[in-house]
Design a protein around this motif. Structure first.
Motif, PDB file in Angstrom:
ATOM      1  N   SER A 275       9.372   6.244  14.700  1.00  0.00           N
ATOM      2  CA  SER A 275       9.008   7.026  13.496  1.00  0.00           C
ATOM      3  C   SER A 275       7.823   7.903  13.884  1.00  0.00           C
ATOM      4  O   SER A 275       7.715   8.671  13.888  1.00  0.00           O
ATOM      5  N   VAL A 276       7.262   7.472  14.096  1.00  0.00           N
ATOM      6  CA  VAL A 276       5.594   7.983  13.474  1.00  0.00           C
ATOM      7  C   VAL A 276       5.262   8.735  14.787  1.00  0.00           C
ATOM      8  O   VAL A 276       4.633   9.672  14.374  1.00  0.00           O
ATOM      9  N   PRO A 277       5.605   9.093  16.114  1.00  0.00           N
ATOM     10  CA  PRO A 277       5.446   9.908  17.153  1.00  0.00           C
ATOM     11  C   PRO A 277       5.887  11.149  16.255  1.00  0.00           C
ATOM     12  O   PRO A 277       4.977  12.510  16.506  1.00  0.00           O
ATOM     13  N   SER A 278       7.074  11.648  15.487  1.00  0.00           N
ATOM     14  CA  SER A 278       7.922  12.454  15.418  1.00  0.00           C
ATOM     15  C   SER A 278       7.120  12.717  13.814  1.00  0.00           C
ATOM     16  O   SER A 278       7.296  14.225  13.669  1.00  0.00           O
ATOM     17  N   ARG A 279       6.349  11.922  13.224  1.00  0.00           N
ATOM     18  CA  ARG A 279       5.977  12.312  12.002  1.00  0.00           C
ATOM     19  C   ARG A 279       4.663  13.322  12.577  1.00  0.00           C
ATOM     20  O   ARG A 279       4.348  13.798  11.430  1.00  0.00           O
ATOM     21  N   LEU A 280       4.043  12.472  13.083  1.00  0.00           N
ATOM     22  CA  LEU A 280       2.831  12.964  13.730  1.00  0.00           C
ATOM     23  C   LEU A 280       2.712  14.453  13.740  1.00  0.00           C
ATOM     24  O   LEU A 280       2.003  15.599  14.065  1.00  0.00           O
TER      25      LEU A 280
END
Length: 350
Positions: A275-280
């Motif tokens: 999930s972190v790549p899209s959050r970034l």
């Protein structure tokens, strides 16, 4: 039978490098089904903010040959066969021993660490260019039994106020588990022991304001249902999971920088390798430019001196440290026999 090996092309600032990844389909996080190849892809995607937070520092690699279901171990020194694009710096450990330690300065080096089965990255608080003087003050807010993440949030907001009064700007990230890590960038003008004293001073001030909600007690039997302010994370060669580092936990959670205005609504389990790549991409790096305006710890050291003169001295060090001047006895309070210890905290020989 040889394991499968695939070449990965990694874009470094100066050149594209090929990093060979063995066993790319090995499952690292069984519950999530995340493979070694997916971990390597994640590290490439987040390499920019990852390196801003963790690059150019001595770093310990927590490695798991069989994924999180197996046993982990720490690598500090560059292993035999380390490629030339992985840097190193000689550091001094608490024992006085000096030895080279790994430094990650480019995306290819992070992917190499994944090839070496690294899951968790533990950077020092100092830079490779000056490893003896930290560039950030770090405080770990660790929930104890009977408390949880929501209690850590309350403590973090109050700690931010304490640090602001001391002239420091605080930044925050999830631990990737149940706690919170509060960082404040500082000028590298004090060595680790002095920075530790600054952390203790800040923690004591927070404890005065929230005695029923936070504690500085090193011994677990004395902490109660309060958030533990782990001051010993400020010591030399004591590290915590770095920003954007995965954790070796079932959900593949990540230690994630977040902004103060979103903290109250944060679910730490929502920040994962997937999930972190899209959050970034959507929200950007909450720690961007964190080191641009470092503060000084003079006020906190003045508080430390004030407390020392009032009778509040040194606190316990981790058990692997040598006995330190002024340190209390290294024995659980419930097992301490006063007659067996002198005023310096050393055992009395019978």
């Amino acid at each position: 039978m040889a394991s499968e090996r695939i070449p990965l092309t990694v874009a470094d600032p100066d050149v594209e490098r090929e990093v060979v990844l063995s066993s790319p389909n090995r499952v690292i996080w069984p519950d999530a089904g995340i493979t070694k190849a997916e971990l390597a892809e994640y590290l490439q995607i987040v390499s920019g903010p990852f390196l801003e937070a963790n690059g150019n520092r001595p770093v310990s690699l927590e490695r798991f040959r069989d994924g999180i279901a197996g046993d982990g171990f720490f690598s500090k020194n560059p292993p035999k066969g380390t490629p030339e694009y992985v840097d190193a710096v000689t550091v001094t450990y608490n024992s006085g021993r000096r030895h080279p330690q790994i430094v990650l300065n480019r995306p290819s080096a992070i992917v190499w660490a994944a090839q070496m089965n690294t899951i968790v990255f533990h950077p020092w608080a100092s830079l490779a260019s000056d490893p003896d003087n930290p560039v950030e003050l770090r405080i770990d807010l660790d929930p104890q039994p009977g408390t949880g993440f929501s209690d850590a949030i309350v403590a973090a907001h109050a700690l931010r106020e304490v640090l602001s009064e001391a002239g420091l700007d605080a930044f925050m990230k999830t631990s990737g588990n149940r706690g919170l890590h509060v960082f404040a960038p500082i000028e590298p003008s004090h060595e680790f022991l002095e920075v530790r004293h600054a952390v203790i001073a800040a923690g004591r001030e927070l404890e005065r304001r929230m005695p029923d909600r936070v504690t500085m007690n090193w011994w677990k039997e004395e902490r109660g249902e309060r958030i533990f302010i782990d001051f010993n994370q400020a010591n030399r060669d004591r590290t915590m999971a770095g920003a954007y580092s995965p954790r070796a936990l079932p959900g593949a959670t990540v230690s994630m920088p977040v902004r103060w205005d979103e903290l109250d609504g944060v679910d730490p389990s929502s920040f994962t390798v997937r999930s972190v790549p899209s959050r970034l991409e959507e929200a950007g790096d909450a720690w961007a430019g964190m080191q641009q305006k470092p503060g000084r710890i003079d006020t906190l050291l003045a508080w430390w001196q004030r407390d020392t003169e009032a009778g509040l001295g040194e606190l316990s060090f981790p058990p692997e440290f040598p006995k330190m001047p002024g340190e209390p006895p290294r024995v659980q309070p419930s097992k301490k026999v006063a007659a067996h210890w002198d005023e310096n905290g050393d055992p009395v020989e019978e």
